[in-house]
Design an enzyme around this catalytic site. Sequence first.
Site, PDB file in Angstrom:
ATOM      1  N   GLY A  74      59.384  -4.646  37.714  1.00 35.79           N
ATOM      2  CA  GLY A  74      58.970  -3.259  37.873  1.00 35.79           C
ATOM      3  C   GLY A  74      57.487  -3.169  38.104  1.00 35.79           C
ATOM      4  CB  ALA A  75      55.369  -0.380  38.923  1.00 33.45           C
ATOM      5  CB  VAL A 113      60.931  -6.251  29.065  1.00 30.92           C
ATOM      6  CG1 VAL A 113      59.518  -6.279  28.491  1.00 30.92           C
ATOM      7  CG2 VAL A 113      61.801  -7.304  28.405  1.00 30.92           C
ATOM      8  CG  ASN A 115      57.102   0.128  29.107  1.00 32.70           C
ATOM      9  OD1 ASN A 115      57.911   0.331  28.207  1.00 32.70           O
ATOM     10  ND2 ASN A 115      56.004  -0.586  28.954  1.00 32.70           N
ATOM     11  N   PRO A 116      59.511   2.888  31.370  1.00 38.69           N
ATOM     12  CG  PRO A 116      60.128   5.150  31.316  1.00 38.69           C
ATOM     13  CD  PRO A 116      59.751   4.054  32.261  1.00 38.69           C
ATOM     14  CB  VAL A 117      61.409  -0.322  27.189  1.00 43.78           C
ATOM     15  CG1 VAL A 117      60.984   0.211  25.845  1.00 43.78           C
ATOM     16  CG2 VAL A 117      62.449  -1.404  27.043  1.00 43.78           C
ATOM     17  CG  ASP A 143      55.501  -0.372  19.885  1.00 46.57           C
ATOM     18  OD1 ASP A 143      54.757   0.382  20.508  1.00 46.57           O
ATOM     19  OD2 ASP A 143      56.440  -0.995  20.433  1.00 46.57           O
ATOM     20  CB  ALA A 145      54.393  -7.415  16.302  1.00 46.59           C
ATOM     21  NE  ARG A 146      50.413  -3.702  20.762  1.00 47.27           N
ATOM     22  CZ  ARG A 146      50.819  -3.245  21.938  1.00 47.27           C
ATOM     23  NH1 ARG A 146      51.515  -2.121  21.997  1.00 47.27           N
ATOM     24  NH2 ARG A 146      50.528  -3.890  23.042  1.00 47.27           N
ATOM     25  CG  HIS A 170      57.679   0.669  23.814  1.00 48.01           C
ATOM     26  ND1 HIS A 170      56.777   0.059  22.991  1.00 48.01           N
ATOM     27  CD2 HIS A 170      57.317   0.306  25.070  1.00 48.01           C
ATOM     28  CE1 HIS A 170      55.913  -0.648  23.707  1.00 48.01           C
ATOM     29  NE2 HIS A 170      56.213  -0.505  24.981  1.00 48.01           N
TER      30      HIS A 170
HETATM   31  N1  NAD Z   1      58.536  -3.117  26.466  1.00 42.04           N
HETATM   32  C1  NAD Z   1      57.324  -3.577  26.185  1.00 42.04           C
HETATM   33  O1  NAD Z   1      56.979  -3.758  25.000  1.00 42.04           O
HETATM   34  C2  NAD Z   1      56.382  -3.878  27.319  1.00 42.04           C
HETATM   35  C3  NAD Z   1      55.119  -4.428  27.071  1.00 42.04           C
HETATM   36  C4  NAD Z   1      54.293  -4.714  28.162  1.00 42.04           C
HETATM   37  C5  NAD Z   1      54.725  -4.419  29.454  1.00 42.04           C
HETATM   38  N2  NAD Z   1      55.954  -3.862  29.640  1.00 42.04           N
HETATM   39  C6  NAD Z   1      56.456  -3.510  30.961  1.00 42.04           C
HETATM   40  O2  NAD Z   1      56.939  -4.687  31.616  1.00 42.04           O
HETATM   41  C7  NAD Z   1      56.956  -4.453  33.012  1.00 42.04           C
HETATM   42  C8  NAD Z   1      56.323  -5.631  33.735  1.00 42.04           C
HETATM   43  O3  NAD Z   1      54.929  -5.688  33.450  1.00 42.04           O
HETATM   44  P1  NAD Z   1      54.010  -6.777  34.161  1.00 42.04           P
HETATM   45  O4  NAD Z   1      52.652  -6.606  33.586  1.00 42.04           O
HETATM   46  O5  NAD Z   1      54.675  -8.096  34.129  1.00 42.04           O
HETATM   47  O6  NAD Z   1      54.032  -6.233  35.664  1.00 42.04           O
HETATM   48  P2  NAD Z   1      53.765  -7.094  36.986  1.00 42.04           P
HETATM   49  O7  NAD Z   1      53.473  -6.102  38.050  1.00 42.04           O
HETATM   50  O8  NAD Z   1      52.778  -8.171  36.698  1.00 42.04           O
HETATM   51  O9  NAD Z   1      55.165  -7.797  37.266  1.00 42.04           O
HETATM   52  C9  NAD Z   1      56.306  -7.105  37.653  1.00 42.04           C
HETATM   53  C10 NAD Z   1      57.061  -8.002  38.605  1.00 42.04           C
HETATM   54  O10 NAD Z   1      58.297  -7.369  38.938  1.00 42.04           O
HETATM   55  C11 NAD Z   1      58.595  -7.769  40.256  1.00 42.04           C
HETATM   56  N3  NAD Z   1      59.620  -6.879  40.839  1.00 42.04           N
HETATM   57  C12 NAD Z   1      59.480  -5.598  41.243  1.00 42.04           C
HETATM   58  N4  NAD Z   1      60.668  -5.141  41.703  1.00 42.04           N
HETATM   59  C13 NAD Z   1      61.560  -6.163  41.577  1.00 42.04           C
HETATM   60  C14 NAD Z   1      62.938  -6.291  41.847  1.00 42.04           C
HETATM   61  N5  NAD Z   1      63.644  -5.281  42.381  1.00 42.04           N
HETATM   62  N6  NAD Z   1      63.542  -7.478  41.586  1.00 42.04           N
HETATM   63  C15 NAD Z   1      62.838  -8.516  41.075  1.00 42.04           C
HETATM   64  N7  NAD Z   1      61.520  -8.433  40.771  1.00 42.04           N
HETATM   65  C16 NAD Z   1      60.895  -7.276  41.010  1.00 42.04           C
HETATM   66  C17 NAD Z   1      57.261  -7.693  40.982  1.00 42.04           C
HETATM   67  O11 NAD Z   1      57.269  -8.446  42.186  1.00 42.04           O
HETATM   68  C18 NAD Z   1      56.319  -8.266  39.922  1.00 42.04           C
HETATM   69  O12 NAD Z   1      56.118  -9.655  40.079  1.00 42.04           O
HETATM   70  C19 NAD Z   1      56.212  -3.137  33.215  1.00 42.04           C
HETATM   71  O13 NAD Z   1      57.150  -2.091  33.394  1.00 42.04           O
HETATM   72  C20 NAD Z   1      55.434  -2.959  31.933  1.00 42.04           C
HETATM   73  O14 NAD Z   1      55.107  -1.608  31.662  1.00 42.04           O
HETATM   74  C21 NAD Z   1      56.783  -3.602  28.612  1.00 42.04           C
END
Ligand code: NAD
Length: 308
Positions: A74-75, A113, A115-117, A143, A145-146, A170
């Site tokens: 995702g983004a 994982v 977001n928004p998860v 969260d 853990a934090r 989250h």
């Molecule tokens: N739940 C949590 O506690 C938590 C904590 C941190 C980040 N996150 C979330 O995790 C996600 C990823 O974060 P990140 O920093 O790794 O982002 P990132 O941009 O570094 O990596 C996301 C990856 O997803 C890939 N992608 C996009 N669409 C795809 C698809 N259809 N199929 C396969 N791959 C695809 C992209 O090419 C990219 O490499 C975000 O949504 C972020 O908000 C969640």
Amino acid sequence: MVVVGAGSVGATYCYALAQSGMANEIVITDKNEELAQGQVSDLVHGQPFFPTVIIRQGSPKDYSDANLIVVTAGAAQKPGETRLDLLKKNAAIVGSVAEEVAASRSQGVMLIVTNPVDVLTWVALKRSGWERNRVIGSGTVLDSARFRHFISTHCNVDVHNVHAYILGEHGDSEFAAWSMTNIGGIGIDNYCPLCNACQGWKKERMNIEKQVRESAYHIINAKGSTHFAVGLALVKITASVLRSQNSVMTVSVLLNGEYGLSDVCLSVPSVISDAGVVRIVAGPLAPEEMLLLNHSAEVLKNAIASLG
Ligand SMILES: NC(=O)c1ccc[n+]([C@@H]2O[C@H](COP(=O)([O-])OP(=O)(O)OC[C@H]3O[C@@H](n4cnc5c(N)ncnc54)[C@H](O)[C@@H]3O)[C@@H](O)[C@H]2O)c1
């Protein structure tokens, strides 16, 4: 196990998982195939330094044999952007991954994982048609853990002796379940008068809770994304699935009447095994915590409704 998304979170998780020795095989996929290949190469070059594990690039064909599929695709959250802002962009991505996983007839567990998860866990559940125990979100494991870290630092006690949970969304409406918080087996309301090291523990508690809630924003402003602690939180969830450890963690799970709530995914303490969530530990909450849980549920239901 398969990791979908080889960005910061996916790659950091794989790095930590490889060192943990928990997995026999780590399969990495990303729509950016070159990135996935680069991450695989970088990781396998470290193989002499960690326990034996196969690490390779994969594709949706690998879902069928996987006992765990972790979706980080995702983004990433941008500075100033709320987690809910990401909703529509990421719902389409996670929804289509969930459909592909379901089509593979995998018997594994799906861990969301991205977001928004909480909302995306709900989306993955609906789009896959799977039972609720097998589609879980990383929720507030990070969260919590934090929260433990901030209590540990404030009280000058080993973090491993602090048991504490952040519940609900989250995100901005998450809250600290102070009624479930204990240090060395002593409930926090009894511990604070015993310790008596700080002035005005009620105010201190509000500060700690605020620090937890604002952590992600501070880290994203400082370095662009959060990935180390979430990577480790994911390893802990993974260990409980791969080894049926029955760990209690605040994963995001579909509620079906627990706490009087239904048709919403949010974090409450749950027991995790190879079948996913095997029990929701719906213990009593203080009346003010119940109000906050209901508020989180309302925020998330509104977000789900906004998907149309
Ligand atoms: N739940 C949590 O506690 C938590 C904590 C941190 C980040 N996150 C979330 O995790 C996600 C990823 O974060 P990140 O920093 O790794 O982002 P990132 O941009 O570094 O990596 C996301 C990856 O997803 C890939 N992608 C996009 N669409 C795809 C698809 N259809 N199929 C396969 N791959 C695809 C992209 O090419 C990219 O490499 C975000 O949504 C972020 O908000 C969640």
